[in-house]
Write a protein that holds these residues in place. Sequence first.
Motif, PDB file in Angstrom:
ATOM      1  N   THR A 129       6.670  -9.133   7.104  1.00 20.67           N
ATOM      2  CA  THR A 129       5.553  -9.963   6.669  1.00 20.67           C
ATOM      3  C   THR A 129       4.950  -9.374   5.401  1.00 20.67           C
ATOM      4  N   LEU A 130       4.374 -10.226   4.568  1.00 21.58           N
ATOM      5  CA  LEU A 130       3.737  -9.782   3.338  1.00 21.58           C
ATOM      6  C   LEU A 130       2.236  -9.949   3.467  1.00 21.58           C
ATOM      7  N   TYR A 131       1.499  -8.928   3.050  1.00 26.97           N
ATOM      8  CA  TYR A 131       0.040  -9.007   3.112  1.00 26.97           C
ATOM      9  C   TYR A 131      -0.550  -8.306   1.894  1.00 26.97           C
ATOM     10  N   PHE A 132      -1.830  -8.538   1.682  1.00 30.84           N
ATOM     11  CA  PHE A 132      -2.520  -7.934   0.540  1.00 30.84           C
ATOM     12  C   PHE A 132      -3.352  -6.773   1.054  1.00 30.84           C
ATOM     13  N   PHE A 133      -3.097  -5.594   0.515  1.00 30.41           N
ATOM     14  CA  PHE A 133      -3.757  -4.375   0.996  1.00 30.41           C
ATOM     15  C   PHE A 133      -4.775  -3.892  -0.016  1.00 30.41           C
ATOM     16  N   LYS A 134      -5.986  -3.632   0.464  1.00 32.49           N
ATOM     17  CA  LYS A 134      -7.040  -3.078  -0.382  1.00 32.49           C
ATOM     18  C   LYS A 134      -7.723  -1.978   0.417  1.00 32.49           C
ATOM     19  N   GLY A 186      -6.410  -3.855  -5.228  1.00 32.06           N
ATOM     20  CA  GLY A 186      -5.511  -4.111  -4.114  1.00 32.06           C
ATOM     21  C   GLY A 186      -4.096  -4.403  -4.576  1.00 32.06           C
ATOM     22  N   GLU A 187      -3.163  -4.360  -3.642  1.00 31.21           N
ATOM     23  CA  GLU A 187      -1.772  -4.637  -3.983  1.00 31.21           C
ATOM     24  C   GLU A 187      -1.051  -5.238  -2.780  1.00 31.21           C
ATOM     25  N   LYS A 188       0.047  -5.912  -3.065  1.00 28.88           N
ATOM     26  CA  LYS A 188       0.852  -6.519  -2.009  1.00 28.88           C
ATOM     27  C   LYS A 188       1.635  -5.435  -1.286  1.00 28.88           C
ATOM     28  N   ARG A 189       1.829  -5.645   0.007  1.00 24.11           N
ATOM     29  CA  ARG A 189       2.624  -4.728   0.810  1.00 24.11           C
ATOM     30  C   ARG A 189       3.523  -5.535   1.747  1.00 24.11           C
ATOM     31  N   ILE A 190       4.636  -4.945   2.108  1.00 26.81           N
ATOM     32  CA  ILE A 190       5.530  -5.517   3.112  1.00 26.81           C
ATOM     33  C   ILE A 190       5.437  -4.667   4.366  1.00 26.81           C
ATOM     34  N   GLY A 191       5.254  -5.322   5.496  1.00 26.34           N
ATOM     35  CA  GLY A 191       5.212  -4.623   6.767  1.00 26.34           C
ATOM     36  C   GLY A 191       6.122  -5.311   7.760  1.00 26.34           C
ATOM     37  N   SER A 192       6.427  -4.611   8.819  1.00 31.21           N
ATOM     38  CA  SER A 192       7.253  -5.192   9.868  1.00 31.21           C
ATOM     39  C   SER A 192       6.442  -6.204  10.661  1.00 31.21           C
ATOM     40  N   THR A 193       7.134  -7.144  11.303  1.00 33.21           N
ATOM     41  CA  THR A 193       6.449  -8.062  12.210  1.00 33.21           C
ATOM     42  C   THR A 193       5.917  -7.314  13.430  1.00 33.21           C
ATOM     43  N   LYS A 194       6.317  -6.047  13.565  1.00 31.93           N
ATOM     44  CA  LYS A 194       5.809  -5.107  14.560  1.00 31.93           C
ATOM     45  C   LYS A 194       6.266  -5.368  15.994  1.00 31.93           C
ATOM     46  N   THR A 195       6.194  -6.589  16.484  1.00 30.59           N
ATOM     47  CA  THR A 195       6.536  -6.832  17.883  1.00 30.59           C
ATOM     48  C   THR A 195       7.981  -7.279  18.038  1.00 30.59           C
ATOM     49  N   ASP A 249       8.514  -0.153  13.993  1.00 29.96           N
ATOM     50  CA  ASP A 249       9.302  -1.212  13.354  1.00 29.96           C
ATOM     51  C   ASP A 249      10.530  -1.537  14.196  1.00 29.96           C
ATOM     52  N   VAL A 250      10.704  -2.816  14.505  1.00 28.72           N
ATOM     53  CA  VAL A 250      11.877  -3.243  15.278  1.00 28.72           C
ATOM     54  C   VAL A 250      13.121  -3.171  14.413  1.00 28.72           C
ATOM     55  N   VAL A 251      12.974  -3.575  13.156  1.00 29.55           N
ATOM     56  CA  VAL A 251      14.070  -3.512  12.187  1.00 29.55           C
ATOM     57  C   VAL A 251      13.643  -2.584  11.049  1.00 29.55           C
ATOM     58  N   PRO A 252      14.458  -1.582  10.715  1.00 24.55           N
ATOM     59  CA  PRO A 252      14.096  -0.682   9.602  1.00 24.55           C
ATOM     60  C   PRO A 252      13.933  -1.456   8.301  1.00 24.55           C
ATOM     61  N   LEU A 253      12.862  -1.178   7.583  1.00 23.93           N
ATOM     62  CA  LEU A 253      12.589  -1.862   6.323  1.00 23.93           C
ATOM     63  C   LEU A 253      13.152  -1.083   5.148  1.00 23.93           C
ATOM     64  N   GLU A 254      13.551  -1.816   4.106  1.00 21.31           N
ATOM     65  CA  GLU A 254      13.900  -1.174   2.851  1.00 21.31           C
ATOM     66  C   GLU A 254      12.610  -0.636   2.214  1.00 21.31           C
ATOM     67  N   ASP A 255      12.744   0.265   1.264  1.00 24.74           N
ATOM     68  CA  ASP A 255      11.544   0.831   0.636  1.00 24.74           C
ATOM     69  C   ASP A 255      10.814  -0.183  -0.238  1.00 24.74           C
ATOM     70  N   HIS A 256      11.572  -1.099  -0.850  1.00 23.10           N
ATOM     71  CA  HIS A 256      10.983  -2.123  -1.718  1.00 23.10           C
ATOM     72  C   HIS A 256      11.720  -3.451  -1.512  1.00 23.10           C
ATOM     73  N   TYR A 257      11.015  -4.542  -1.843  1.00 22.92           N
ATOM     74  CA  TYR A 257      11.631  -5.876  -1.832  1.00 22.92           C
ATOM     75  C   TYR A 257      11.234  -6.605  -3.109  1.00 22.92           C
ATOM     76  N   ASN A 258      12.176  -7.359  -3.670  1.00 20.05           N
ATOM     77  CA  ASN A 258      11.829  -8.135  -4.870  1.00 20.05           C
ATOM     78  C   ASN A 258      12.595  -9.460  -4.985  1.00 20.05           C
ATOM     79  N   ASN A 259      13.496  -9.733  -4.046  1.00 19.27           N
ATOM     80  CA  ASN A 259      14.305 -10.952  -4.128  1.00 19.27           C
ATOM     81  C   ASN A 259      13.669 -12.080  -3.300  1.00 19.27           C
ATOM     82  N   PHE A 260      12.400 -12.381  -3.603  1.00 19.82           N
ATOM     83  CA  PHE A 260      11.637 -13.323  -2.777  1.00 19.82           C
ATOM     84  C   PHE A 260      12.023 -14.773  -3.055  1.00 19.82           C
ATOM     85  N   VAL A 261      11.973 -15.569  -1.999  1.00 17.55           N
ATOM     86  CA  VAL A 261      12.333 -16.983  -2.104  1.00 17.55           C
ATOM     87  C   VAL A 261      11.230 -17.774  -2.805  1.00 17.55           C
TER      88      VAL A 261
END
Length: 324
Positions: A140-145, A152-161, A204-216
Amino acid sequence: MRDYIGKKRLQSIKPDDLIRHYHWLQNREDKPISYSTTVRVNSMINEVFERAVKRDLLMKNPAYKVLEDVSPIKMGKKKIALTEEQQARFMEFVSCHRFYKYHKNLFTYLFGTGCRVGEACALCFQDINFDDNYITIYKTLYFFKGDENVKGEKRIGSTKTENSTRTLPMLSDVRTALMEQMELQKAAKQKCCESVKSVHDVKDVVPLEDHYNNFVFLNNNDTPYTPDYVTGIIKKIIKSYNKAENINAEKENRKPILMPNFSSHNTRHTFATRCKELKLPKDNISRWLGHKTEGNNTTDIYIHTENWKDIKDDVETLNKMIIK
C-alpha cells in the motif's frame, strides 16, 4: 450553541445545562458531533468561563470537569455505496470530461476490484499478470509526515495482514483499463520521476523491495497518486457533475439527479454491494476485499496458493457489472 446557551445569562448557566446540551449535540439527527468534538467545544467554553471567574463575573466555572458526566459515543459514519445508476453516471461523466477522463482507468480499477485506495496507488506493472489474468496485491502507498517541521513524503508499506495480501482475477473492464493505462504511458513516454521508499516490517507477509517506481497510476507530474489526491479528485468531480446536472435539469425542466458526496473508500463499499446484488457467496466477497473468511485463519487461500483460482469463476458473474 447560540440558540440554547447563547440566550442564557452567564450567571444562570449550570453544569447540568452544559451536560444536557452536549448530550443533545451528540444525539441530534442533523449532523451529530463526536465525543472528540464535544471535548473541543467544552475546551472553548471552559476557557470563556475561566476568564469570567478571573474577572469576578462568576464564583465557579460550570464547565469544570463537566465531561465526567458526558459519556463517549461511538459514531460510525454512514457507509455509502453508490447505486448502479449513480455509478454509471459517475463513470460516464468522468469518461466524457476533457480533464477528468485522465482518471477513468483508476476509477474502473477501484470499482472493479474493491481494493483499498492505498493498494491501488501502490499498484505496479510487475504486479499484473496479463497472461494468467490476475493481479497481486501485497503493498500500500501512504503519505508519511513524521515531524511537522519536516516535509512529508510517500512511502510503500506492506498490507500487513495475511487476509489483505491476495491475488485477484481481472474483470474484463479492469483488464482493458490496465492495458489501456500501460499503452497510454508508452505513447506519452511517461515514466515515474520518483522512487518511493519501502518501510520494511517483520510482519510483512511478502518481502518488499527497497524502492518502487513502476507505478500504474501516475498524475500529470509523473508521480504516483496518493489516497488524499484521489479523494480530492473525487470531490472535484462530484462538484463539477452536480453543477452541470443542475444546469441541464433547469434547461430540461426536470429535477436534477445529483451525485452524493463520497470518498475513495466508498468505491470499495460499492463493489461489495454489486457483488451481493449478483449473489456471490459471502466468503468469496471476503476474498475479493481481503477480509478474513469465515472459519479460515491461515494464508492457504491467499497469495502463496494463488487464491485467484478459488474466485476466478466469479469473473463471469461480475462481468455483468457495468463499470466503464
